[in-house]
Design an enzyme around this catalytic site. Structure first.
Site, short mmCIF file in Angstrom:
data_model
loop_
_atom_site.label_atom_id
_atom_site.label_comp_id
_atom_site.label_asym_id
_atom_site.label_seq_id
_atom_site.Cartn_x
_atom_site.Cartn_y
_atom_site.Cartn_z
N ASP A 50 0.87 -1.17 0.00
CA ASP A 50 0.00 0.00 0.00
C ASP A 50 0.91 1.23 0.00
O ASP A 50 2.13 1.09 0.17
CB ASP A 50 -0.89 -0.04 1.25
CG ASP A 50 -1.85 1.12 1.33
OD1 ASP A 50 -2.26 1.63 0.27
OD2 ASP A 50 -2.20 1.52 2.45
N ASP A 52 -0.11 5.09 1.32
CA ASP A 52 -0.31 5.92 2.52
C ASP A 52 -0.31 5.07 3.78
O ASP A 52 -1.04 4.08 3.88
CB ASP A 52 -1.65 6.66 2.41
CG ASP A 52 -1.64 7.70 1.31
OD1 ASP A 52 -1.29 8.85 1.59
OD2 ASP A 52 -1.99 7.35 0.17
N ASP A 244 -1.85 -0.95 5.62
CA ASP A 244 -2.30 -0.48 6.93
C ASP A 244 -3.80 -0.23 7.03
O ASP A 244 -4.32 0.01 8.11
CB ASP A 244 -1.59 0.84 7.28
CG ASP A 244 -2.15 2.01 6.48
OD1 ASP A 244 -2.23 1.90 5.23
OD2 ASP A 244 -2.54 3.02 7.11
#
Length: 302
Positions: A50, A52, A244
């Site tokens: 991922d 961000d 996350d």
């Protein structure tokens, strides 16, 4: 007399116990790195990330989610050793601007916008290298533009809203919205989507994610990349996915169902997750990725 509040020290101790217990189920990928490399021996590692909160810190302004120069150097090395893809909810072009690497595969809009070199054996440094685009939600673009414009207009009265156009998806950031206005914002989104039922909303970290209501997510993007790389049904591949957010759970679930690979969640607090391992923050992600490269070099030199 009512119950007194926990002191800050007591609260920290309670959290520490809870997090320690969570770590028993989702141990640190750094602590387990040697063991993980032993398991992957003889198999082709493929890295999925991922953006961000994984490669960059979560920041108040989404337009300033820059990765560090050191992270970029490490990521370049990782991609030189292993096929590496970034799967983000962001617009693909935005992620490419942030990352600035040509040896990485990119998927934006939660996997709805995929770019890969036409020939993945081609020199990635060739800027003219043709690409294959997979865009399963292309037909929804006209409607998405209408949803974006409608939301932009109707939420003007709510202070702090930041609506981000991510090509095939829309991110409604509410980090700076007052708590008393959140219900109003949710109602506005719900009202708009009643008019456009081809779209659905999910919740991420201080953001509402609006995307086409089709059977495609980050997990499907992961499978697409594996198929593209020739590992669709291979037993010799070992995917590692690090993310996350809630949207990364779809990819974690794919790895769990495949029975191969390591799903790793980035979180400094306990959370429900399908991940098997954890890392606290992007700095630990960088340390883990660097560890993979170093150990890969050591293995190849012996």
């Amino acid at each position: 007399m009512g119950l007194s509040r926990l002191s800050s020290t007591e609260g920290e101790n309670a959290f520490s116990i809870e997090y320690t217990s969570w770590l028993m189920e989702h141990p640190s990928a750094l602590d387990k790195l040697e063991q993980m490399m032993s398991i992957t021996k003889g198999r082709k590692i493929v890295i999925f990330l991922d953006y961000d909160g994984t490669l960059s810190d979560i920041v108040p302004n989404p337009e300033e989610a820059f990765m560090t120069h050191k992270m970029r150097r490490v990521l370049r090395e990782v991609a030189n050793h292993f096929p590496t893809a970034i799967i983000s909810g962001r617009q693909r072009e935005k992620v490419q601007d942030f990352v600035q690497l040509n040896n990485v595969y990119y998927a934006g809009s939660h996997g709805l916008d995929i770019e890969a070199p036409l020939n993945h054996t081609t020199n990635f440094d060739d800027m003219d290298n043709e690409v294959v685009l997979h865009q399963p939600a292309k037909e929804f673009l006209p409607e998405k533009h209408k949803v974006f414009n409608l939301l932009s207009e109707r939420t003007k009265s709510i202070k702090g809203v930041n609506i981000e156009d991510n090509k095939f998806c829309i991110s409604v950031h509410y980090r700076h919205v007052l708590a008393k206005d959140l219900g109003t914002l949710e109602n506005m989104i719900s009202t708009v989507l009643k008019e456009y039922q081809n779209f659905r909303v999910s919740k991420g970290k201080m953001v509402f994610e609006i995307r086409p209501n089709i059977g495609w997510n980050k997990g499907h993007a992961l499978e697409y990349f594996l198929e593209y790389l020739g590992f669709g049904t291979s037993d010799d591949v070992f995917p590692i996915y690090i993310g996350d957010d809630r949207t990364d759970e779809d990819a974690f679930n794919v790895l769990r169902k495949r029975g191969q690979g390591f799903p790793i969640v980035v979180s400094a607090t306990p959370k429900d997750t399908k991940a098997l391992y954890s890392l606290r923050e992007p700095k630990e992600v960088m340390e883990f990725l660097l560890g993979l490269v170093v150990r890969s070099n050591n293995t190849s030199s012996t």
